[in-house]
Enzyme design. Sequence first.
Site, PDB file in Angstrom:
ATOM      1  N   LYS A 172      36.409  46.084  -5.384  1.00 18.63           N
ATOM      2  CA  LYS A 172      35.688  45.708  -4.236  1.00 18.63           C
ATOM      3  C   LYS A 172      34.562  46.031  -5.245  1.00 18.63           C
ATOM      4  O   LYS A 172      33.269  46.787  -5.663  1.00 18.63           O
ATOM      5  CB  LYS A 172      35.895  47.278  -4.087  1.00 18.63           C
ATOM      6  CG  LYS A 172      35.694  47.551  -2.289  1.00 18.63           C
ATOM      7  CD  LYS A 172      34.388  47.245  -1.679  1.00 18.63           C
ATOM      8  CE  LYS A 172      32.800  47.660  -1.665  1.00 18.63           C
ATOM      9  NZ  LYS A 172      31.384  47.197  -1.392  1.00 18.63           N
ATOM     10  N   GLU A 247      28.735  53.706 -14.186  1.00 20.09           N
ATOM     11  CA  GLU A 247      27.692  53.492 -15.290  1.00 20.09           C
ATOM     12  C   GLU A 247      26.761  53.337 -14.026  1.00 20.09           C
ATOM     13  O   GLU A 247      26.777  52.448 -13.010  1.00 20.09           O
ATOM     14  CB  GLU A 247      27.827  51.979 -15.484  1.00 20.09           C
ATOM     15  CG  GLU A 247      26.508  51.653 -16.676  1.00 20.09           C
ATOM     16  CD  GLU A 247      25.312  51.030 -16.234  1.00 20.09           C
ATOM     17  OE1 GLU A 247      24.373  51.315 -15.457  1.00 20.09           O
ATOM     18  OE2 GLU A 247      25.362  50.196 -17.135  1.00 20.09           O
ATOM     19  N   CYS A 281      19.841  47.086 -15.220  1.00 15.98           N
ATOM     20  CA  CYS A 281      20.173  47.882 -15.172  1.00 15.98           C
ATOM     21  C   CYS A 281      19.407  48.571 -16.402  1.00 15.98           C
ATOM     22  O   CYS A 281      19.373  49.374 -16.786  1.00 15.98           O
ATOM     23  CB  CYS A 281      21.851  48.044 -15.371  1.00 15.98           C
ATOM     24  SG  CYS A 281      22.860  47.339 -16.744  1.00 15.98           S
ATOM     25  N   GLU A 382      14.857  54.247 -10.952  1.00 15.61           N
ATOM     26  CA  GLU A 382      14.551  53.254 -11.304  1.00 15.61           C
ATOM     27  C   GLU A 382      14.137  52.492 -10.478  1.00 15.61           C
ATOM     28  O   GLU A 382      14.470  52.576  -9.439  1.00 15.61           O
ATOM     29  CB  GLU A 382      16.200  53.097 -11.575  1.00 15.61           C
ATOM     30  CG  GLU A 382      16.917  51.655 -11.827  1.00 15.61           C
ATOM     31  CD  GLU A 382      18.595  51.406 -12.612  1.00 15.61           C
ATOM     32  OE1 GLU A 382      18.736  51.488 -10.802  1.00 15.61           O
ATOM     33  OE2 GLU A 382      18.542  50.819 -12.917  1.00 15.61           O
TER      34      GLU A 382
HETATM   35  O1  TXE Z   1      24.171  50.449  -5.209  1.00 14.63           O
HETATM   36  P1  TXE Z   1      25.102  51.094  -4.372  1.00 14.63           P
HETATM   37  P2  TXE Z   1      22.606  49.933  -3.979  1.00 14.63           P
HETATM   38  C1  TXE Z   1      20.759  50.348  -8.996  1.00 14.63           C
HETATM   39  C2  TXE Z   1      19.203  50.352  -8.206  1.00 14.63           C
HETATM   40  C3  TXE Z   1      19.923  49.709  -7.352  1.00 14.63           C
HETATM   41  C4  TXE Z   1      19.522  51.264  -6.408  1.00 14.63           C
HETATM   42  C5  TXE Z   1      20.992  50.689  -4.858  1.00 14.63           C
HETATM   43  O2  TXE Z   1      18.616  51.338  -8.665  1.00 14.63           O
HETATM   44  O3  TXE Z   1      17.598  50.083  -6.058  1.00 14.63           O
HETATM   45  O4  TXE Z   1      21.287  51.079  -7.146  1.00 14.63           O
HETATM   46  O5  TXE Z   1      21.701  49.952  -4.844  1.00 14.63           O
HETATM   47  C6  TXE Z   1      29.299  50.498  -3.306  1.00 14.63           C
HETATM   48  N1  TXE Z   1      32.016  54.461  -2.152  1.00 14.63           N
HETATM   49  N2  TXE Z   1      21.823  49.645  -8.772  1.00 14.63           N
HETATM   50  O6  TXE Z   1      22.188  50.627  -2.953  1.00 14.63           O
HETATM   51  O7  TXE Z   1      25.144  51.519  -3.350  1.00 14.63           O
HETATM   52  C7  TXE Z   1      28.731  48.952  -2.870  1.00 14.63           C
HETATM   53  O8  TXE Z   1      29.486  48.610  -1.461  1.00 14.63           O
HETATM   54  C8  TXE Z   1      32.718  53.568  -3.044  1.00 14.63           C
HETATM   55  C9  TXE Z   1      22.097  49.992 -10.733  1.00 14.63           C
HETATM   56  O9  TXE Z   1      23.269  48.044  -3.767  1.00 14.63           O
HETATM   57  O10 TXE Z   1      25.583  51.918  -5.622  1.00 14.63           O
HETATM   58  C10 TXE Z   1      28.953  48.587  -4.138  1.00 14.63           C
HETATM   59  O11 TXE Z   1      30.182  47.348  -4.307  1.00 14.63           O
HETATM   60  N3  TXE Z   1      31.639  52.359  -3.614  1.00 14.63           N
HETATM   61  C11 TXE Z   1      22.750  49.346 -10.842  1.00 14.63           C
HETATM   62  C12 TXE Z   1      28.278  49.099  -5.277  1.00 14.63           C
HETATM   63  O12 TXE Z   1      29.274  51.020  -4.183  1.00 14.63           O
HETATM   64  C13 TXE Z   1      29.879  52.499  -2.558  1.00 14.63           C
HETATM   65  C14 TXE Z   1      23.261  47.585 -10.498  1.00 14.63           C
HETATM   66  C15 TXE Z   1      26.884  49.324  -5.436  1.00 14.63           C
HETATM   67  O13 TXE Z   1      26.211  49.892  -4.797  1.00 14.63           O
HETATM   68  C16 TXE Z   1      30.075  53.318  -1.681  1.00 14.63           C
HETATM   69  C17 TXE Z   1      23.164  47.640  -8.714  1.00 14.63           C
HETATM   70  C18 TXE Z   1      30.594  54.604  -1.400  1.00 14.63           C
HETATM   71  N4  TXE Z   1      30.221  55.678  -0.497  1.00 14.63           N
HETATM   72  C19 TXE Z   1      22.773  48.848  -8.084  1.00 14.63           C
HETATM   73  N5  TXE Z   1      28.587  52.873  -1.424  1.00 14.63           N
HETATM   74  C20 TXE Z   1      23.018  49.217 -12.188  1.00 14.63           C
HETATM   75  N6  TXE Z   1      24.275  50.818 -12.728  1.00 14.63           N
HETATM   76  O14 TXE Z   1      23.600  47.695 -12.739  1.00 14.63           O
HETATM   77  C21 TXE Z   1      28.560  52.321  -1.730  1.00 14.63           C
HETATM   78  N7  TXE Z   1      29.542  51.416  -2.335  1.00 14.63           N
END
Ligand code: TXE
Length: 488
Positions: A172, A247, A281, A382
């Site tokens: 996904k 992560e 990250c 972050e």
């Molecule tokens: O990430 P999300 P977002 C951090 C970074 C960023 C913040 C929000 O600070 O500003 O997260 O980013 C899926 N059940 N990172 O909102 O929501 C979603 O569709 C299952 C750090 O874009 O965490 C996507 O595929 N899945 C990071 C994935 O989760 C769900 C990298 C990540 O989205 C879900 C990115 C749910 N309930 C953002 N809700 C790193 N660790 O490097 C969303 N998703």
Amino acid sequence: MVDLFIDGAWTAGSSGTADVVNPFDATVVRAVDQAGPADVEHAVAAARTAFDGGPWRTTPASERGALLRRVADLLIRDKEAIAHTETLDTGKTLVESRVDVDDVTAVFRYYADLAGADAGRVVDVGQPHVLSRVVREPVGVCVLITPWNYPLLQLSWKLAPALAAGNTCVIKPSEVTPLTSVLLVRLLEEAGVPRGVVNIVLGDGPTVGAPLTEHPDVDMVSFTGGLTTGQAIIRASAATVKRVAVELGGKNPNIVFADTDFDLAVDYALTAVFLHSGQVCSAGARLIVQDEMHDDLVAEVGRRADRIRLGNGLDDATESGPLVSAAHRTKIEGFVASALAGGARLVAGGRRPEDPDLQRGYFYRPTVLADVHRDMRVIREETFGPILTVERFADEDQAIALGNDTGYGLAGAVWTADMGRAHRVASALRHGTVWINDYHPYVPAAEWGGMKRSGNGRELGPTGLAEYQEHKHVWHNTAPKPMRWFAG
Ligand code: TXE
């Protein structure tokens, strides 16, 4: 062209399409198919059947490795096309996208080699008639949920070891940047992955991600993304007691002692945080500088940040692309506004660029903030954007205390000419990766992951394979004798 791959067939999905937008100019790259509840069910059922019925999990590991090696060869063949798509989708420069494809190739090769390397072990139990062995088996159906910043790279860190171990997968990707994940699945199909072993469903978190993490037929979820989403996934997995590896980003200190070469300190401070516009990250977003060097370093880093050339990632002259979306830029602007309201000093950036060519995209100037303090949101949370904060310290103890003064624990760096001190600080930092006199390098053979709220589990390295394996103990008594535990 359709975008969902379920049970060995490409399908359009049942929830229409969604536009994928180029963050450089807000134009639509193309519309992609969206999965609905029926597609999620279908994908999990396909992965379940492929796992339970085989033959993937019982295929010799060397053959699974051979498939991964074929994927690596196809990645090399299609490198330019994939890198181009990654740049259109994420906004990062073509140079960065090419590095990503090279890294993904290396990850597939690494796990191709590792696939058959661990044949389990025999345990000497001190009884010659007992054969005791520990074998590694795949976990089962693995859901792989990836973020938008390194779509292809993050997927490879999960998919290559999951397949090497004999699992079946439902992918996904982020709804913001799904394009190269679809391309990778096409390469897997071309390489001959058996039906149902790899499936991909596109869509947003609530519609597609959440049902996957709750599904009773899913054995494991591997997630990279934001903290709050990670917490939700851990909660969602509790009902069915899935294995979960997460992560969740970092708030990473880049600690510079005054005995560091000044030019190197400037150069790496910029790369640490502004690579991919800070949407990394492990971004070195907190520059922590010893008093003697602080003022000069702040001034020079600010001067150099002001000169970073923003533009189209496809343009060779571009040093930094846009942020991934309008919503993300708004979030970044909120961080800067709240820091300035709290008394931070703006050294560079703090605004959108004025260049008329950049007005349609989601650009934000590289920003440097000094005179920050620990209670500011920009220090505690972050930002995931082009914001560098600068703090100062007097001595080693204070440097360590500042470096650990965060709920996250993903990565950090220490810069010094004193190697004794370098290793003392590296030992004291509670972060999953520590660089000494460097920033950002990683290799497929070394583990990657977070302490504290940066997550659990490890990707890459042998541990990155073990995450996708069960350890089963098989005890064979070759000469059982009556036990007479119960006398009657
Ligand atoms: O990430 P999300 P977002 C951090 C970074 C960023 C913040 C929000 O600070 O500003 O997260 O980013 C899926 N059940 N990172 O909102 O929501 C979603 O569709 C299952 C750090 O874009 O965490 C996507 O595929 N899945 C990071 C994935 O989760 C769900 C990298 C990540 O989205 C879900 C990115 C749910 N309930 C953002 N809700 C790193 N660790 O490097 C969303 N998703």
